[in-house]
Design a protein around this motif. Sequence first.
Motif, short mmCIF file in Angstrom:
data_model
loop_
_atom_site.label_atom_id
_atom_site.label_comp_id
_atom_site.label_asym_id
_atom_site.label_seq_id
_atom_site.Cartn_x
_atom_site.Cartn_y
_atom_site.Cartn_z
N GLY A 182 -55.00 36.80 23.97
CA GLY A 182 -56.25 36.27 24.50
C GLY A 182 -56.60 34.90 23.97
O GLY A 182 -56.94 33.98 24.74
N ASP A 183 -56.52 34.70 22.67
CA ASP A 183 -56.91 33.43 22.08
C ASP A 183 -55.95 32.30 22.42
O ASP A 183 -56.37 31.16 22.64
CB ASP A 183 -57.06 33.58 20.57
N ARG A 186 -56.78 31.04 25.88
CA ARG A 186 -57.97 30.19 25.91
C ARG A 186 -57.66 28.79 25.37
O ARG A 186 -58.18 27.79 25.89
CB ARG A 186 -59.10 30.83 25.09
N ALA A 189 -55.62 26.76 27.87
CA ALA A 189 -56.40 26.39 29.05
C ALA A 189 -57.10 25.05 28.87
O ALA A 189 -57.46 24.40 29.86
CB ALA A 189 -57.41 27.47 29.37
N LEU A 200 -60.66 24.20 18.85
CA LEU A 200 -60.17 25.58 18.81
C LEU A 200 -59.00 25.75 17.85
O LEU A 200 -58.87 26.79 17.19
CB LEU A 200 -59.73 26.01 20.22
#
Length: 299
Positions: A182-183, A186, A189, A200
Motif C-alpha cells: 500500500g505505501d 502511494r 503515484a 513521503l
Amino acid sequence: MQTVGELLAAMMDRAASSTGRQSYSAIAEESDGMTLLDLEARRAERYNRERGDLNPAEYDCPKCLNRGHTAETFERNGMVYTAYPECDCMGIRRSLWRLKKSGLEKAVRAQTFKAFRAVTDWQRQMVDVAKRYLNDPSGAKSGAWLYIGGAVGCGKTHICTAVAGQLMIREKLELRYVTWPGDSARIKAVANDAEQYSALVEPLKTVPVLYIDDFFKPVKDGFGAVKPPTAADIKLAYEIVNQRYINRAPTIISAERYLSELEDIDMAVASRIAERSRGYCLSIGRDRAKNYRYGGDAP
C-alpha cells in the motif's frame, strides 16, 4: 526602590493571568539577591513540575509529565532565555499515533512475545532470534536489521510487531510502520511531484527505526504466475534500503520471499539487507501446516 522580583512581578503578572501560567509574585518574596537567570530557572523548575494534558494511557512520561516539552533556562550574550524543547516522548507518541492510524495499535498490544505460542523448533527459533536482536549489543542497539521471510501465516508479522513494540516502549525509539504494497503504491503515484515524493520518502530514510511489512509481496497475474516487482518498485526499495544501510539505522523487514529470492530481484537491495541482518535473518520454510489461518501451528 523595587527589588528585581517586584519589578518582574509587576511586568509579568498580567501576562501570567492571561496565559494561566504561574505568577512571578509567587516567588517575588524570595527574589532579593537573585539574578534574572536564577528567577527564570526557578520558574522553569516550577513549570516542569506541572502535569500536562497528553494522554497518559498511551504513554506516561516521567520526564515531561505528559506536557510534550520541558522548560530550560539559559543565558546568551547577556540575555536570559527560556526555551521549551520537545520531550523525547513525543517521538514515541508519534509512533503510537502512526500505529493507531495504520491499524496496528491493537496489534502492538496483542502481538507480544508473551502472546506468541512457540511450540515447535522453528517457532522457538523465531522468538530466540528476535529477542537476541533486541538484547544483543550487536543487534538493534548497533544498527543491525531483522529480516524474517518465508511461509505465509507463520507469525512473521506477530514477531516483528513484538520487536517493534519493545523498541518503542522499552528503548524509547521512534518508529515508522509501512506496509509495502500500500505505501509503495502511494509513493510511486506521486513520483513526478518532487516535493510530495520527498515528503513521503525522506521520513522512511531517516526515522530511527523503520518497520516494513510484506516487503516485495508476491502478486500473481491473470494466469496465476507471480509477477516480478517493477523497475519503480526496485528503485524505491533501493533508495530507502541504501540510505538506511549507510546510516546504520535499525530496520525490521517481514516478507513472504526468502532473502535468497530477493537476490533474483535485485542484488544491490538483497546484499545490503543480508549484510545488515547477518545473525538476525530467518527464512521459514513454506508449509501449509505452518499457516495458523488454516489451523496449523498457531502463533
